[in-house]
Write a protein that holds these residues in place. Structure first.
Motif, PDB file in Angstrom:
ATOM      1  N   PHE A 127      49.258  28.679  -6.232  1.00  0.00           N
ATOM      2  CA  PHE A 127      47.995  28.890  -5.533  1.00  0.00           C
ATOM      3  C   PHE A 127      47.924  30.307  -4.987  1.00  0.00           C
ATOM      4  CE2 PHE A 127      45.563  28.988  -1.566  1.00  0.00           C
ATOM      5  CZ  PHE A 127      44.348  28.465  -1.985  1.00  0.00           C
ATOM      6  N   ARG A 128      48.999  30.767  -4.392  1.00  0.00           N
ATOM      7  CA  ARG A 128      49.005  32.099  -3.791  1.00  0.00           C
ATOM      8  C   ARG A 128      48.857  33.178  -4.864  1.00  0.00           C
ATOM      9  NH1 ARG A 128      53.905  32.604   0.326  1.00  0.00           N
ATOM     10  NH2 ARG A 128      52.748  34.487   0.881  1.00  0.00           N
ATOM     11  N   GLN A 129      49.488  32.977  -6.028  1.00  0.00           N
ATOM     12  CA  GLN A 129      49.358  33.958  -7.094  1.00  0.00           C
ATOM     13  C   GLN A 129      47.949  33.970  -7.672  1.00  0.00           C
ATOM     14  OE1 GLN A 129      52.522  33.168  -9.885  1.00  0.00           O
ATOM     15  NE2 GLN A 129      53.985  34.433  -8.749  1.00  0.00           N
ATOM     16  N   ALA A 130      47.323  32.796  -7.777  1.00  0.00           N
ATOM     17  CA  ALA A 130      45.944  32.732  -8.277  1.00  0.00           C
ATOM     18  C   ALA A 130      44.998  33.456  -7.324  1.00  0.00           C
ATOM     19  CB  ALA A 130      45.518  31.272  -8.444  1.00  0.00           C
ATOM     20  N   MET A 131      45.164  33.235  -6.016  1.00  0.00           N
ATOM     21  CA  MET A 131      44.315  33.918  -5.040  1.00  0.00           C
ATOM     22  C   MET A 131      44.630  35.418  -5.001  1.00  0.00           C
ATOM     23  SD  MET A 131      42.237  31.700  -3.769  1.00  0.00           S
ATOM     24  CE  MET A 131      42.221  31.114  -5.473  1.00  0.00           C
ATOM     25  N   GLY A 132      45.901  35.757  -5.187  1.00  0.00           N
ATOM     26  CA  GLY A 132      46.276  37.169  -5.225  1.00  0.00           C
ATOM     27  C   GLY A 132      45.634  37.880  -6.403  1.00  0.00           C
ATOM     28  N   ALA A 133      45.644  37.231  -7.573  1.00  0.00           N
ATOM     29  CA  ALA A 133      45.015  37.817  -8.754  1.00  0.00           C
ATOM     30  C   ALA A 133      43.518  38.004  -8.533  1.00  0.00           C
ATOM     31  CB  ALA A 133      45.270  36.937  -9.977  1.00  0.00           C
ATOM     32  N   LEU A 134      42.888  37.026  -7.870  1.00  0.00           N
ATOM     33  CA  LEU A 134      41.460  37.123  -7.571  1.00  0.00           C
ATOM     34  C   LEU A 134      41.170  38.330  -6.683  1.00  0.00           C
ATOM     35  CD1 LEU A 134      38.642  35.800  -7.751  1.00  0.00           C
ATOM     36  CD2 LEU A 134      39.231  34.488  -5.713  1.00  0.00           C
ATOM     37  N   MET A 135      42.007  38.550  -5.666  1.00  0.00           N
ATOM     38  CA  MET A 135      41.809  39.686  -4.778  1.00  0.00           C
ATOM     39  C   MET A 135      42.025  41.016  -5.499  1.00  0.00           C
ATOM     40  SD  MET A 135      40.860  38.701  -1.733  1.00  0.00           S
ATOM     41  CE  MET A 135      39.815  37.592  -2.702  1.00  0.00           C
ATOM     42  N   ILE A 136      42.982  41.056  -6.422  1.00  0.00           N
ATOM     43  CA  ILE A 136      43.225  42.291  -7.180  1.00  0.00           C
ATOM     44  C   ILE A 136      42.018  42.625  -8.048  1.00  0.00           C
ATOM     45  CG2 ILE A 136      44.609  43.278  -9.037  1.00  0.00           C
ATOM     46  CD1 ILE A 136      47.017  41.773  -7.847  1.00  0.00           C
ATOM     47  N   VAL A 137      41.469  41.610  -8.718  1.00  0.00           N
ATOM     48  CA  VAL A 137      40.277  41.832  -9.547  1.00  0.00           C
ATOM     49  C   VAL A 137      39.122  42.336  -8.688  1.00  0.00           C
ATOM     50  CG1 VAL A 137      38.510  40.681 -10.944  1.00  0.00           C
ATOM     51  CG2 VAL A 137      40.931  40.178 -11.323  1.00  0.00           C
ATOM     52  N   TYR A 138      38.935  41.736  -7.523  1.00  0.00           N
ATOM     53  CA  TYR A 138      37.861  42.163  -6.632  1.00  0.00           C
ATOM     54  C   TYR A 138      38.102  43.593  -6.155  1.00  0.00           C
ATOM     55  CZ  TYR A 138      34.461  42.043  -2.817  1.00  0.00           C
ATOM     56  OH  TYR A 138      33.418  42.322  -1.975  1.00  0.00           O
ATOM     57  N   GLY A 139      39.348  43.905  -5.819  1.00  0.00           N
ATOM     58  CA  GLY A 139      39.680  45.260  -5.382  1.00  0.00           C
ATOM     59  C   GLY A 139      39.409  46.296  -6.467  1.00  0.00           C
ATOM     60  N   LEU A 160      36.597  55.797   2.637  1.00  0.00           N
ATOM     61  CA  LEU A 160      36.924  54.506   3.244  1.00  0.00           C
ATOM     62  C   LEU A 160      36.747  53.367   2.253  1.00  0.00           C
ATOM     63  CD1 LEU A 160      35.374  54.804   6.829  1.00  0.00           C
ATOM     64  CD2 LEU A 160      37.800  54.745   6.224  1.00  0.00           C
ATOM     65  N   ARG A 161      35.763  53.484   1.354  1.00  0.00           N
ATOM     66  CA  ARG A 161      35.573  52.442   0.348  1.00  0.00           C
ATOM     67  C   ARG A 161      36.760  52.394  -0.611  1.00  0.00           C
ATOM     68  NH1 ARG A 161      31.546  49.249  -1.081  1.00  0.00           N
ATOM     69  NH2 ARG A 161      30.116  50.296   0.351  1.00  0.00           N
ATOM     70  N   PHE A 162      37.258  53.562  -1.003  1.00  0.00           N
ATOM     71  CA  PHE A 162      38.461  53.595  -1.835  1.00  0.00           C
ATOM     72  C   PHE A 162      39.647  52.980  -1.082  1.00  0.00           C
ATOM     73  CE2 PHE A 162      36.402  56.984  -4.458  1.00  0.00           C
ATOM     74  CZ  PHE A 162      36.643  56.419  -5.700  1.00  0.00           C
ATOM     75  N   LEU A 163      39.742  53.290   0.223  1.00  0.00           N
ATOM     76  CA  LEU A 163      40.826  52.734   1.028  1.00  0.00           C
ATOM     77  C   LEU A 163      40.718  51.208   1.105  1.00  0.00           C
ATOM     78  CD1 LEU A 163      43.256  53.293   2.916  1.00  0.00           C
ATOM     79  CD2 LEU A 163      41.627  53.392   4.820  1.00  0.00           C
ATOM     80  N   ALA A 164      39.489  50.706   1.281  1.00  0.00           N
ATOM     81  CA  ALA A 164      39.285  49.260   1.331  1.00  0.00           C
ATOM     82  C   ALA A 164      39.672  48.621   0.002  1.00  0.00           C
ATOM     83  CB  ALA A 164      37.833  48.945   1.684  1.00  0.00           C
ATOM     84  N   ALA A 165      39.327  49.282  -1.108  1.00  0.00           N
ATOM     85  CA  ALA A 165      39.710  48.767  -2.426  1.00  0.00           C
ATOM     86  C   ALA A 165      41.228  48.717  -2.560  1.00  0.00           C
ATOM     87  CB  ALA A 165      39.101  49.645  -3.522  1.00  0.00           C
ATOM     88  N   PHE A 166      41.895  49.783  -2.098  1.00  0.00           N
ATOM     89  CA  PHE A 166      43.365  49.799  -2.146  1.00  0.00           C
ATOM     90  C   PHE A 166      43.952  48.639  -1.353  1.00  0.00           C
ATOM     91  CE2 PHE A 166      47.177  50.896   0.300  1.00  0.00           C
ATOM     92  CZ  PHE A 166      48.102  50.993  -0.729  1.00  0.00           C
ATOM     93  N   PHE A 167      43.400  48.388  -0.143  1.00  0.00           N
ATOM     94  CA  PHE A 167      43.938  47.314   0.674  1.00  0.00           C
ATOM     95  C   PHE A 167      43.682  45.942   0.041  1.00  0.00           C
ATOM     96  CE2 PHE A 167      44.525  50.210   4.288  1.00  0.00           C
ATOM     97  CZ  PHE A 167      45.715  49.705   4.795  1.00  0.00           C
ATOM     98  N   LEU A 168      42.564  45.780  -0.647  1.00  0.00           N
ATOM     99  CA  LEU A 168      42.321  44.517  -1.347  1.00  0.00           C
ATOM    100  C   LEU A 168      43.370  44.299  -2.429  1.00  0.00           C
ATOM    101  CD1 LEU A 168      38.461  44.196  -1.887  1.00  0.00           C
ATOM    102  CD2 LEU A 168      39.959  42.570  -0.732  1.00  0.00           C
ATOM    103  N   ILE A 169      43.648  45.354  -3.206  1.00  0.00           N
ATOM    104  CA  ILE A 169      44.654  45.241  -4.263  1.00  0.00           C
ATOM    105  C   ILE A 169      46.032  44.996  -3.658  1.00  0.00           C
ATOM    106  CG2 ILE A 169      45.792  46.489  -6.135  1.00  0.00           C
ATOM    107  CD1 ILE A 169      43.083  47.957  -6.547  1.00  0.00           C
TER     108      ILE A 169
END
Length: 213
Positions: free
Chosen positions: A186-198, A69-78
């Motif tokens: 703005f959306r791309q900056a936040m998207g990049a942030l979420m990908i890094v977190y994922g 599930l943690r891997f799945l959560a990471a995938f969904f963040l990315i």
């Protein structure tokens, strides 16, 4: 996730939030806006509790399943980050799965929206919470990871509170501020942030997997 999705919320739900917030008025009373949004947060919390309960019933505290599930959560963040940045729109396929339910709920929500009482508007917000949204589905993956109904509800409540500023901004923020939040940059900056977190979450999960092996 909720705060990072502000631009997405304004793009995807701005029209609906504006309609619910004032029936064409420039500025809706805060009591009305809060009624709708409290209903929406109630639905998110209920969905989180249901997903957490299902996860608990299916996996309990079985470590390998929770790791998956943690891997799945990471995938969904990315995936969510790519969705925000408009680089990959795979989450739209999940949104399509929820559209039949929303089509059944939308007429009732519209009827409730026309009523003047705050309880009616609260229940319109409850129905609004089931609008198909890739952002919500990404957050639900974390509710599943929590593996308990209470934690799942709290995860989704925290997510909903993160989206609250954007939804209250309809009719209250200036056009310039809304334009910035809706903007591709703005959306791309936040998207990049979420990908890094994922990716960071995926690395943590990989370390856990190696430690278990």
């Amino acid at each position: 996730m909720g705060l990072a999705g502000a631009g997405h919320c304004l793009v995807m739900c701005g029209g609906l939030a504006g309609a619910m917030g004032g029936n064409g008025q420039q500025r809706a009373p805060l009591s009305v806006l809060f009624s709708y949004n409290l209903g929406r947060l109630a639905s998110y919390s209920l969905a989180g509790a249901l997903v957490g309960a299902l996860s608990q019933a299916a996996f309990g505290q079985f470590a390998p399943a929770l790791l998956a599930l943690r891997f799945l959560a990471a995938f969904f963040l990315i995936a969510f980050g790519c969705y925000l940045g408009q680089w990959w729109l795979g989450l739209q396929r999940l949104e399509a799965l929820g559209r039949p339910l929303w089509q059944k709920l939308a007429p009732t929500a519209a009827t409730l929206r026309q009523q003047q009482s705050l309880p009616a508007r609260f229940f319109a917000g409850v129905l609004w919470g089931w609008l198909p949204c890739g952002l919500v589905y990404s957050a639900l993956s974390w509710a599943a990871l929590s593996a308990t109904p209470a934690s799942g509800a709290l995860y989704m409540l925290a997510f909903g509170l993160g989206t609250l500023p954007a939804m209250l901004a309809i009719g209250w923020f200036s056009g310039a501020v809304q334009s910035i939040l809706r903007g591709q940059g703005f959306r791309q900056a936040m998207g990049a942030l979420m990908i890094v977190y994922g990716l960071w979450v995926a690395v943590i999960a990989l370390r856990q997997a190696l430690a278990m092996s």
